[in-house]
Each structure stands twice: as structure tokens, then as C-alpha cells.
Design a protein around this motif. Structure first.
Motif, PDB file in Angstrom:
ATOM      1  N   SER A  18      12.557 -34.794 133.859  1.00 33.84           N
ATOM      2  CA  SER A  18      11.848 -33.716 134.587  1.00 33.84           C
ATOM      3  C   SER A  18      11.761 -33.631 135.912  1.00 33.84           C
ATOM      4  N   ALA A  19      10.698 -35.089 135.902  1.00 39.55           N
ATOM      5  CA  ALA A  19      10.111 -35.714 136.864  1.00 39.55           C
ATOM      6  C   ALA A  19      11.280 -36.496 138.028  1.00 39.55           C
ATOM      7  N   TRP A  20      12.158 -36.804 137.721  1.00 41.80           N
ATOM      8  CA  TRP A  20      13.219 -37.041 138.458  1.00 41.80           C
ATOM      9  C   TRP A  20      14.111 -35.675 138.800  1.00 41.80           C
ATOM     10  N   ALA A  21      14.639 -34.720 137.708  1.00 45.13           N
ATOM     11  CA  ALA A  21      15.036 -32.958 138.158  1.00 45.13           C
ATOM     12  C   ALA A  21      14.396 -33.033 139.567  1.00 45.13           C
ATOM     13  N   ALA A  22      13.053 -32.792 139.227  1.00 42.28           N
ATOM     14  CA  ALA A  22      12.556 -32.255 140.569  1.00 42.28           C
ATOM     15  C   ALA A  22      12.666 -33.187 141.884  1.00 42.28           C
TER      16      ALA A  22
END
Length: 169
Positions: free
Chosen positions: A156-160
Motif C-alpha cells: 500500500s505504501a508503494w501504491a500510494a
């Protein structure tokens, strides 16, 4: 990716307690290898492809090699300074091109083309100017230093991060 790989290399060398000079030496040897490949091997092969003995243009590998030389020195700066410099180069790049070379029809010298803008009117022709790569590599180095921080490895951090970069673009 080139900047992130520098950060991963730094982290690996530091875990093994290798000296900072060993990191710099490795990066300079890699930069020399990239430049050699572009000048000697690619120039020779491109010459054969164009039915000449030799044909060299300052291309991606040379630009990456010169950027790697620059980052081998700048990597010792704190991440926030490196990020600020890299962002300044990226954000100010077009301003520099227009300010330092306002009339592209006039052509530019080799050194101006090497640092700032593509030019086929110089010898050797410049296909990828150095400053365009150097800022991106600097940001990659800063990102690579923060990859292992708490919360960054999650999908989720990489997607954000990816969506934020896409929105900024």
C-alpha cells in the motif's frame, strides 16, 4: 533504478563494515565501465551497423556513467540536501536550457549539449544530456535509502507513492 541500486550498494557495504572509499571506488569503476562500453563497444558496433568503421554519439550509457561519477561524490551528502539538489535540478532543468541556450536554432557547443540539451549538430552528437539523468538518479538514491524504513516495504505504501508520482507528473 540506478540511484536505488547505489543506496542498496551503500547499505550492503556498510553492513559488511567496508570503508566509504570502497563504495566510491566501486561506483567509479562501474561508471568507467559504462562509459567504456558506450565509447568503445557500442561505437564500434554502431559503426558496423551504419557501414562505417566507428560511430559514437554521447548516449544513455555515457550519460549514466557521468551521472554516476557525480553521485559517487554527492552520495556523502545528507539525504535531505541530496533530495533538494536533485529536485532543484529536475525542476530547474527546462529553465536552465532556455536561459543558457535560448535559441536552439543556433546550435550549441558540445559541453552545453552534454549537460543541457540534445544536439546532433555537435561532434560527437549528444542524445541524452547528463543533467536530465543526474537529478533522477539523485532522487532514486534518496528513495533507496528510505526503502527499508518502517512502513515503506508494504504494497500500500508503494501504491500510494506510485499514485503520488503519477499525479505530480
Amino acid at each position: 533504478l540506478a540511484g536505488v541500486s547505489i543506496a542498496l550498494l551503500e547499505a550492503g557495504y556498510r553492513r559488511k563494515q567496508r570503508p566509504e572509499g570502497a563504495i566510491t571506488r566501486f561506483l567509479l569503476i562501474r561508471a568507467g565501465a559504462l562509459i567504456f562500453l558506450d565509447v568503445a563497444v557500442i561505437g564500434f558496433l554502431w559503426g558496423i551497423a551504419t557501414k562505417r568503421l566507428y560511430c559514437y554519439d554521447l548516449d544513455v550509457l555515457t550519460s549514466l556513467g557521468v551521472s554516476l561519477v557525480i553521485l559517487s561524490a554527492l552520495r556523502r551528502l545528507p539525504s535531505w540536501i541530496l533530495a533538494a539538489l536533485s529536485l532543484a535540478v529536475l525542476m530547474g532543468y527546462q529553465w536552465l536550457v532556455v536561459t543558457l541556450h535560448p535559441d536552439p536554432a543556433q546550435g550549441s557547443g558540445f559541453w552545453a549539449a552534454m549537460w543541457l540539451n540534445y544536439s546532433s549538430s555537435v561532434s560527437p552528437a549528444v542524445r541524452f544530456p547528463v543533467l536530465g539523468w543526474c537529478g533522477l538518479m539523485g532522487l532514486g538514491l534518496v528513495l533507496g535509502r528510505h526503502i527499508s524504513r518502517r512502513g515503506m516495504p508494504t504494497p500500500s505504501a508503494w501504491a500510494a507513492a506510485g499514485l503520488s508520482l503519477l499525479a505530480m507528473w
